[in-house]
Motif scaffolding. Structure first.
Motif, PDB file in Angstrom:
ATOM      1  N   ALA A   1      -6.465 -69.858  28.317  1.00 56.58           N
ATOM      2  CA  ALA A   1      -6.800 -69.960  27.063  1.00 56.58           C
ATOM      3  C   ALA A   1      -8.251 -70.201  26.903  1.00 56.58           C
ATOM      4  CB  ALA A   1      -5.971 -71.182  26.371  1.00 56.58           C
ATOM      5  N   ASP A   2      -8.825 -69.742  25.628  1.00 57.51           N
ATOM      6  CA  ASP A   2     -10.309 -70.435  25.619  1.00 57.51           C
ATOM      7  C   ASP A   2     -10.700 -71.585  25.761  1.00 57.51           C
ATOM      8  OD1 ASP A   2     -10.987 -67.571  24.900  1.00 57.51           O
ATOM      9  OD2 ASP A   2     -10.063 -67.806  22.758  1.00 57.51           O
ATOM     10  N   VAL A   3      -9.588 -72.447  25.299  1.00 58.89           N
ATOM     11  CA  VAL A   3      -9.704 -74.084  25.581  1.00 58.89           C
ATOM     12  C   VAL A   3      -8.429 -74.556  25.743  1.00 58.89           C
ATOM     13  CG1 VAL A   3      -9.756 -74.680  23.226  1.00 58.89           C
ATOM     14  CG2 VAL A   3     -10.618 -76.153  24.931  1.00 58.89           C
ATOM     15  N   GLY A   4      -8.108 -75.226  27.078  1.00 61.58           N
ATOM     16  CA  GLY A   4      -6.613 -75.660  27.213  1.00 61.58           C
ATOM     17  C   GLY A   4      -6.673 -77.501  26.574  1.00 61.58           C
ATOM     18  N   VAL A   5      -5.708 -77.578  25.835  1.00 61.18           N
ATOM     19  CA  VAL A   5      -5.411 -79.036  25.382  1.00 61.18           C
ATOM     20  C   VAL A   5      -4.302 -79.830  26.186  1.00 61.18           C
ATOM     21  CG1 VAL A   5      -5.235 -80.787  23.626  1.00 61.18           C
ATOM     22  CG2 VAL A   5      -6.574 -78.487  23.402  1.00 61.18           C
ATOM     23  N   ALA A   6      -4.432 -80.744  26.977  1.00 62.20           N
ATOM     24  CA  ALA A   6      -3.227 -81.272  27.613  1.00 62.20           C
ATOM     25  C   ALA A   6      -2.965 -82.452  27.067  1.00 62.20           C
ATOM     26  CB  ALA A   6      -3.748 -81.750  29.256  1.00 62.20           C
ATOM     27  N   MET A   7      -1.684 -82.631  26.721  1.00 62.07           N
ATOM     28  CA  MET A   7      -1.014 -83.635  25.935  1.00 62.07           C
ATOM     29  C   MET A   7      -0.477 -84.817  27.151  1.00 62.07           C
ATOM     30  SD  MET A   7      -1.145 -83.533  22.442  1.00 62.07           S
ATOM     31  CE  MET A   7       0.040 -84.771  22.186  1.00 62.07           C
ATOM     32  N   GLY A   8      -0.508 -86.075  26.695  1.00 54.77           N
ATOM     33  CA  GLY A   8      -0.141 -87.157  27.578  1.00 54.77           C
ATOM     34  C   GLY A   8      -0.653 -87.018  28.967  1.00 54.77           C
ATOM     35  N   ALA A   9      -1.981 -86.987  29.051  1.00 54.11           N
ATOM     36  CA  ALA A   9      -2.573 -86.774  29.884  1.00 54.11           C
ATOM     37  C   ALA A   9      -3.425 -88.063  30.779  1.00 54.11           C
ATOM     38  CB  ALA A   9      -3.759 -85.799  29.540  1.00 54.11           C
ATOM     39  N   MET A  10      -2.886 -89.076  30.598  1.00 54.66           N
ATOM     40  CA  MET A  10      -2.928 -90.649  31.132  1.00 54.66           C
ATOM     41  C   MET A  10      -2.483 -90.378  32.575  1.00 54.66           C
ATOM     42  SD  MET A  10      -3.049 -94.256  29.695  1.00 54.66           S
ATOM     43  CE  MET A  10      -1.390 -94.612  29.718  1.00 54.66           C
ATOM     44  N   ASN A  11      -2.901 -89.631  33.367  1.00 57.04           N
ATOM     45  CA  ASN A  11      -2.553 -89.661  34.819  1.00 57.04           C
ATOM     46  C   ASN A  11      -3.428 -88.838  35.810  1.00 57.04           C
ATOM     47  OD1 ASN A  11      -1.522 -86.512  35.064  1.00 57.04           O
ATOM     48  ND2 ASN A  11      -0.474 -87.510  33.210  1.00 57.04           N
ATOM     49  N   ALA A  12      -3.489 -89.012  36.913  1.00 55.94           N
ATOM     50  CA  ALA A  12      -4.549 -88.341  37.771  1.00 55.94           C
ATOM     51  C   ALA A  12      -4.515 -86.875  37.950  1.00 55.94           C
ATOM     52  CB  ALA A  12      -4.450 -88.889  39.314  1.00 55.94           C
ATOM     53  N   GLN A  13      -3.245 -86.456  37.748  1.00 56.65           N
ATOM     54  CA  GLN A  13      -3.104 -84.976  37.753  1.00 56.65           C
ATOM     55  C   GLN A  13      -3.707 -84.013  36.817  1.00 56.65           C
ATOM     56  OE1 GLN A  13      -0.632 -87.182  38.480  1.00 56.65           O
ATOM     57  NE2 GLN A  13      -0.202 -86.758  40.634  1.00 56.65           N
ATOM     58  N   ALA A  14      -3.500 -84.616  35.459  1.00 58.70           N
ATOM     59  CA  ALA A  14      -4.208 -83.916  34.169  1.00 58.70           C
ATOM     60  C   ALA A  14      -5.610 -84.275  34.470  1.00 58.70           C
ATOM     61  CB  ALA A  14      -3.705 -84.910  33.215  1.00 58.70           C
ATOM     62  N   ALA A  15      -6.194 -85.398  34.847  1.00 57.97           N
ATOM     63  CA  ALA A  15      -7.679 -85.473  34.856  1.00 57.97           C
ATOM     64  C   ALA A  15      -8.110 -84.444  35.706  1.00 57.97           C
ATOM     65  CB  ALA A  15      -8.049 -86.649  35.364  1.00 57.97           C
ATOM     66  N   ALA A  16      -7.471 -84.074  36.838  1.00 60.66           N
ATOM     67  CA  ALA A  16      -8.033 -83.068  37.933  1.00 60.66           C
ATOM     68  C   ALA A  16      -7.605 -81.704  37.626  1.00 60.66           C
ATOM     69  CB  ALA A  16      -7.350 -83.365  39.495  1.00 60.66           C
ATOM     70  N   SER A  17      -7.003 -81.549  36.319  1.00 62.62           N
ATOM     71  CA  SER A  17      -6.521 -80.132  35.989  1.00 62.62           C
ATOM     72  C   SER A  17      -7.385 -79.427  35.476  1.00 62.62           C
ATOM     73  CB  SER A  17      -5.233 -80.128  35.013  1.00 62.62           C
ATOM     74  OG  SER A  17      -5.832 -80.763  33.679  1.00 62.62           O
ATOM     75  N   LYS A  18      -7.161 -78.076  34.923  1.00 64.65           N
ATOM     76  CA  LYS A  18      -7.995 -77.134  34.444  1.00 64.65           C
ATOM     77  C   LYS A  18      -8.196 -77.357  32.884  1.00 64.65           C
ATOM     78  CE  LYS A  18      -9.036 -74.610  38.105  1.00 64.65           C
ATOM     79  NZ  LYS A  18     -10.431 -74.774  38.721  1.00 64.65           N
TER      80      LYS A  18
ATOM     81  N   GLY B   1      -9.444 -78.322  29.204  1.00 63.42           N
ATOM     82  CA  GLY B   1     -10.440 -78.731  28.921  1.00 63.42           C
ATOM     83  C   GLY B   1     -10.765 -79.742  27.964  1.00 63.42           C
ATOM     84  N   VAL B   2      -9.594 -80.387  27.351  1.00 64.65           N
ATOM     85  CA  VAL B   2      -9.325 -81.205  26.584  1.00 64.65           C
ATOM     86  C   VAL B   2      -8.110 -82.342  26.814  1.00 64.65           C
ATOM     87  CG1 VAL B   2      -9.242 -82.147  24.261  1.00 64.65           C
ATOM     88  CG2 VAL B   2     -10.397 -79.979  24.610  1.00 64.65           C
ATOM     89  N   LEU B   3      -8.387 -83.627  27.070  1.00 65.67           N
ATOM     90  CA  LEU B   3      -7.434 -84.191  27.532  1.00 65.67           C
ATOM     91  C   LEU B   3      -6.856 -85.321  26.627  1.00 65.67           C
ATOM     92  CD1 LEU B   3      -8.573 -85.456  31.092  1.00 65.67           C
ATOM     93  CD2 LEU B   3      -7.133 -83.346  30.417  1.00 65.67           C
ATOM     94  N   ILE B   4      -5.738 -85.263  26.137  1.00 66.02           N
ATOM     95  CA  ILE B   4      -5.248 -86.115  25.032  1.00 66.02           C
ATOM     96  C   ILE B   4      -4.073 -87.048  25.682  1.00 66.02           C
ATOM     97  CG2 ILE B   4      -3.827 -86.451  22.824  1.00 66.02           C
ATOM     98  CD1 ILE B   4      -4.735 -83.787  21.746  1.00 66.02           C
ATOM     99  N   MET B   5      -4.825 -88.295  25.912  1.00 66.88           N
ATOM    100  CA  MET B   5      -4.482 -89.306  26.810  1.00 66.88           C
ATOM    101  C   MET B   5      -3.132 -89.837  26.448  1.00 66.88           C
ATOM    102  SD  MET B   5      -6.777 -89.273  28.560  1.00 66.88           S
ATOM    103  CE  MET B   5      -6.562 -89.871  29.766  1.00 66.88           C
ATOM    104  N   SER B   6      -2.687 -89.915  25.126  1.00 71.66           N
ATOM    105  CA  SER B   6      -1.173 -90.265  24.725  1.00 71.66           C
ATOM    106  C   SER B   6      -0.596 -89.121  24.405  1.00 71.66           C
ATOM    107  CB  SER B   6      -1.343 -91.299  23.465  1.00 71.66           C
ATOM    108  OG  SER B   6      -1.757 -90.471  22.249  1.00 71.66           O
ATOM    109  N   ASP B   7       0.780 -89.237  24.012  1.00 69.62           N
ATOM    110  CA  ASP B   7       1.700 -88.348  23.627  1.00 69.62           C
ATOM    111  C   ASP B   7       1.709 -87.927  22.033  1.00 69.62           C
ATOM    112  OD1 ASP B   7       2.832 -87.245  26.099  1.00 69.62           O
ATOM    113  OD2 ASP B   7       4.115 -89.172  25.941  1.00 69.62           O
ATOM    114  N   ASP B   8       0.789 -88.701  21.042  1.00 64.80           N
ATOM    115  CA  ASP B   8       0.598 -88.554  19.846  1.00 64.80           C
ATOM    116  C   ASP B   8      -0.043 -87.320  19.498  1.00 64.80           C
ATOM    117  OD1 ASP B   8       0.437 -89.020  17.134  1.00 64.80           O
ATOM    118  OD2 ASP B   8      -0.930 -90.810  17.437  1.00 64.80           O
ATOM    119  N   ILE B   9       1.000 -86.517  18.773  1.00 69.29           N
ATOM    120  CA  ILE B   9       0.629 -85.100  18.317  1.00 69.29           C
ATOM    121  C   ILE B   9      -0.345 -84.934  17.259  1.00 69.29           C
ATOM    122  CG2 ILE B   9       2.514 -84.977  16.802  1.00 69.29           C
ATOM    123  CD1 ILE B   9       1.005 -82.011  18.876  1.00 69.29           C
ATOM    124  N   LEU B  10      -0.370 -86.208  16.526  1.00 69.55           N
ATOM    125  CA  LEU B  10      -1.570 -86.211  15.585  1.00 69.55           C
ATOM    126  C   LEU B  10      -2.930 -86.395  16.147  1.00 69.55           C
ATOM    127  CD1 LEU B  10       0.395 -88.556  12.955  1.00 69.55           C
ATOM    128  CD2 LEU B  10      -0.199 -86.276  12.497  1.00 69.55           C
TER     129      LEU B  10
END
Length: 629
Positions: A536-553, A555-564
């Motif tokens: 994608a032009d920009v990828g947004v990862a939900m529930g990213a409070m983990n090392a795998q998400a931080a090391a992923s591709k 571009g935006v890490l939303i640390m909680s699972d709150d969709i808002l």
């Protein structure tokens, strides 16, 4: 929280001291100017003495500018705004215009102090997470607690975390229970309950009793280190607008200097009034740099990054901020993004066997799987067969699993899995996820799985449309009927159903080709949707409070699972991008106007520098509103 407050106070004290150092020479220079002006006006002096006294206030006022110019020069910024102002002031001082030189240096000094205020505010708003570094981890050896450097601890080691202590490493709680404060990641104050078997991440604070945690990651790969790296690097990755301004700046100042020289020489020869035209040329040089505009844009982006991080949204750089701000299409994976992702069994439709036996077969076949549906099936089965009766388990991506249970080949999955094995299955007339079960080639019915739509998911989609997106698309592996039912509940404009994991990449390619304007943002899981997030032009990862998400591709890490948090992230990015755009347009527009008016002789050097400084301070102050948006 004490750690956070101490860090913030240290930043405030350092910023205040640095600001005082900048303002002190200006205050002294102003006092000297008043004293010299009074003395010159009331006492008769020799011309050389009057000249010497008149030079003292500009020299003192120039001290902060000289220091800043030297610092810029040391960093290879040869034609800095500070150097241009100094050269102009030296030139007009040589003409005997000491008052003008003093006024210009005071105005520019105030502009520099204001710039420092903006820098100080951005520094104070920097995410606390970047400054959290655990000094030790408690490891019990021979009945004694030992403080060990976290970098020396290996996975499998059990560490002890007391109340109000920072969790130094990622791990799983093996003993103890309570709550942890994850506000450094999520930006929220709601504590998270933990207990035996629950994963915890470094950087959280233990608010309850003593926890025993088995370490699962090396310190260098921990969530704290990985996420802090994201924050640290984000400020240094320039956006497209910053890069354009940098390219323009490299040409703008030299061109204005050349124009000023040509104007002075040509007009001086023609008119013979070298003094007037030299004054105009020096005025052009004084306002020939657009570094102030570049600073305003950078400040807006930095405020956006810090504001987002304070809300539990980590952006990898300013490019991602710009991309999310201009997104016109938002594509969302269903499971775990707009739905809870924690499935539960709500019913069964057995054929020829009991419901309990149907669920037992499914749970046994899913025995070794970590998929959320497998977890829900095992949770619904109180008496699982012994592991020795289960063998040859194989996961079939996008379809289900097969395994041998008590020697019989058991299939658990969707209709596609059943058809691929020549088994006709009963049609489930439900707007819910269904898992079909067959054993030994015989169909035994289906189990109804509920993956509830998240609270606020519909509001999130509505807010995205209010922010200006043109299209919201839902991707799911569910049947067309189920997928569209969820789509209608959310209010998305399009739903793409029955997608295998590899089909999502193809679907995204199609959506990228179809979009006419703006960018495309994909929202999903950092691990299972890694390929789609990267495409994608920009990828947004939900529930990213983990090392795998931080090391992923992503571009935006939303640390909680709150969709808002998704529309909140887009709103912050749009606010920052809009203010940066306004700052660049106003900054360059006013500068060009000042240059033209100065070249025509309509305004002098004081008015030109004052107008430039006023716009700089206005647009820079506007960037601070991002923290309140």
């Amino acid at each position: 929280m004490v750690i956070f407050m101490r860090k913030n106070n240290e930043k405030r004290d350092r910023s205040r001291i640095e600001l005082e150092r900048r303002l002190l020479p200006l205050g002294i220079a102003l006092a000297l100017f008043i004293g010299v002006s009074t003395a010159v006006g009331h006492f008769s002096m020799k011309p050389w003495l009057e000249t010497v006294l008149s030079l003292i206030p500009p020299i003192v006022a120039a001290m902060p500018t000289v220091k800043a110019a030297a610092a810029r020069f040391a960093h290879s910024k040869l034609l800095s705004s500070e150097l241009m102002v100094l050269l102009a002031c030296i030139g007009i001082s040589c003409m005997g215009q000491f008052t003008e030189a003093f006024a210009v240096l005071i105005i520019f000094g105030i502009e520099g102090a204001f710039e420092h205020i903006i820098i100080g505010r951005n520094r104070r708003e920097m995410p606390y997470l970047e400054h959290l570094r655990p000094k030790y981890a408690c490891v019990e050896l021979d009945g004694k607690m030992n403080m060990v450097d976290p970098a020396r601890i290996r996975p499998g080691t059990v560490i002890t975390v007391e109340k109000n202590e920072l969790i130094p490493l990622d791990g799983i709680v093996v003993d103890g229970s309570g709550t942890v404060d994850a506000s450094a990641y999520t930006g929220g104050s709601e504590p998270i309950e933990v207990g035996a078997g629950v994963s915890v991440v470094s950087g959280c604070v233990n608010l309850g009793g003593t926890l025993k945690v088995r370490v699962t990651q090396l310190y260098g790969n921990s969530t704290l280190v990985r996420t802090a790296e994201v924050i640290e690097r984000s400020a240094h990755i320039h956006g497209a607008r910053e890069k354009r301004l940098s390219r323009i700046s490299a040409l703008f100042t030299p061109i204005i200097i050349v124009i000023a020289l040509i104007m002075v020489i040509t007009a001086g020869i023609i008119t013979g009034d070298w003094l007037e035209w030299s004054h105009r040329g020096l005025t052009l040089i004084a306002v020939s740099s657009i570094s102030g505009t570049a600073f305003c844009v950078s400040s807006c982006y930095l405020a956006g990054l810090h504001r987002a991080a304070g809300c539990g949204i980590m952006l990898r750089g300013k490019r991602e901020l710009e991309t999310l701000a201009s997104a016109s299409t938002v594509v969302m994976d269903k499971t775990g993004t707009v739905t809870e992702g924690s499935f539960s069994v709500i019913g069964a439709e057995p054929v020829g066997i009991s419901s309990a036996d149907l669920i037992m077969l499914a749970a046994a076949a899913e025995y070794g799987s970590t998929h959320p549906i497998a977890v829900s099936l095992r949770r619904a089965c109180p008496t699982l067969p012994d592991e020795k009766h289960i063998s040859d388990m194989r996961e079939i991506p996008g379809r289900g699993v097969e395994a041998k249970v008590y020697g019989r080949q058991v299939l658990v999955g969707n209709e596609a899995l059943m058809r691929a094995n020549g088994i006709s299955c009963r049609y489930a007339d439900r707007h819910l996820s269904v898992v079909h079960v067959a054993a030994g080639g015989i169909y035994y019915g289906y189990i109804i799985i509920d993956d509830r739509v998240k609270d606020g998911a519909k509001d999130a989609v509505r807010e995205l449309y209010a922010l200006g997106i043109e299209k919201a698309v839902l991707l799911t592996g569910d049947t067309d009927r189920t997928g569209r039912a969820v789509g209608r509940a959310l209010g998305v404009s399009d739903v793409m159903t029955q997608l295998l994991p590899e089909d999502k990449v193809v679907a995204l390619d199609e959506l990228l080709r179809e979009k006419h304007t703006g960018k495309l943002a994909f929202v999903g899981d950092a691990v299972s949707d890694a390929r789609v997030l990267a495409k994608a032009d920009v990828g947004v990862a939900m529930g990213a409070m983990n090392a795998q998400a931080a090391a992923s591709k992503a571009g935006v890490l939303i640390m909680s699972d709150d969709i808002l948090k998704l529309p909140q992230a887009m709103g912050i990015c749009k606010s920052a991008a809009a203010k940066a755009r306004l700052g660049s347009v106003l900054g360059i527009g006013i500068k060009l106007a000042a240059l033209i008016l100065a070249g025509c002789g309509s305004i002098g050097i004081i008015a030109a520098v004052a107008a430039d400084a006023a716009v700089f301070m206005l647009t820079s102050a506007n960037s601070l509103k991002i923290y309140k948006d």
